[in-house]
Design a protein around this motif. Structure first.
Motif, PDB file in Angstrom:
ATOM      1  N   LYS A   1      59.107  56.849  11.261  1.00 24.02           N
ATOM      2  CA  LYS A   1      59.872  58.086  10.650  1.00 24.02           C
ATOM      3  C   LYS A   1      60.457  58.904  12.093  1.00 24.02           C
TER       4      LYS A   1
ATOM      5  N   ILE B   1      54.830  70.314   8.137  1.00 22.48           N
ATOM      6  CA  ILE B   1      53.418  70.545   8.006  1.00 22.48           C
ATOM      7  C   ILE B   1      52.946  71.619   7.216  1.00 22.48           C
TER       8      ILE B   1
ATOM      9  N   VAL C   1      59.856  67.008  10.376  1.00 23.00           N
ATOM     10  CA  VAL C   1      58.358  67.081   9.876  1.00 23.00           C
ATOM     11  C   VAL C   1      58.009  68.580   9.510  1.00 23.00           C
TER      12      VAL C   1
ATOM     13  N   ASP D   1      52.289  63.336  11.977  1.00 18.04           N
ATOM     14  CA  ASP D   1      53.041  64.495  11.853  1.00 18.04           C
ATOM     15  C   ASP D   1      52.723  65.167  13.062  1.00 18.04           C
TER      16      ASP D   1
END
Length: 226
Positions: free
Chosen positions: A154, A163, A161, A204
């Motif tokens: 990633k 979240i 990212v 993450d």
């Protein structure tokens, strides 16, 4: 002893002066970016070291030096060719390296420089011949677990990212504020979520530089970044 000049993937040169450079390296002892090898007798095994260096921060391999730092010298040209085979045949993708030959009191030392990868994650065959990604931790070469592998993938793709700060994410951060570390299995039990989901949440948070991974031969743990 003269080894062949490599003009494409590999670089090679001879150094007979300034022993202080090698002496300084040896005085550091083995660490994350330095490894000693008395000899190379297994291309697949040394490929794991090359892959680990490449996947982490790059590093230097001194061949002809014992674990305790004693200079033994390389025994034959065959060791260079086995190293070459490791980089070309047993690392995917191939790993470029540069080699310097040092003549110290009549004993030949090979200084091998392995750069940090700039492309795909490097894999090498583990003892059961399964191709595996390795990482360098202190003076050890360890298998990269799924979380670290996903993190590398990633990060390499520079994926943004996002979240969703739900109960599982809140629970994880609150738990790590009170406890030194957590494992994926422990996180799954605490949050009652699937293993796959726990892995992705951890990846993450690692990408956001909130959590660090700590690998060892016995256990992989996750901690809040200080």
């Amino acid at each position: 002893m003269e080894l062949p000049q490599k003009e494409a993937l590999f670089g090679y040169c001879k150094m007979k002066l300034n022993h202080k450079h090698i002496e300084h390296l040896i005085s550091e002892g083995e660490h994350q970016q330095l490894d000693f090898k008395f000899e190379i007798s297994d291309s697949k095994k040394i490929a794991r070291t090359l892959a680990a260096f490449s996947n982490t921060d790059g590093g230097t391999l001194l061949i002809g030096v014992k674990d305790n730092g004693a200079i033994a010298g390389i025994r034959s040209n065959e060791e260079f060719f086995m190293l070459e085979a490791a980089a070309q045949l047993y690392c995917k993708p191939e790993i470029p390296f540069t080699a310097k030959e040092w003549n110290i009191d009549g004993k030949m030392i090979l200084e091998i420089k392995i750069p940090r990868r700039t492309g795909d994650i490097v894999k090498a065959p583990c003892p059961d011949n399964k191709w595996t990604a390795y990482v360098r931790v202190a003076d050890q070469n360890l298998k990269a677990n799924k979380v670290l592998y996903k993190y590398w993938k990633k990060k390499d793709k520079k994926i943004a990212v996002k979240i969703q700060y739900k109960e599982a994410e809140k629970l994880l951060l609150n738990y790590l504020r009170d406890e030194e570390y957590v494992t994926i299995a422990k996180f799954c039990r605490l949050a009652t979520i699937p293993y796959y989901t726990a892995q992705n949440i951890m990846v993450d948070f690692m990408l956001l530089k909130l959590i660090d991974i700590e690998l060892s031969e016995k256990q992989t743990r996750y901690k809040l970044r200080k």
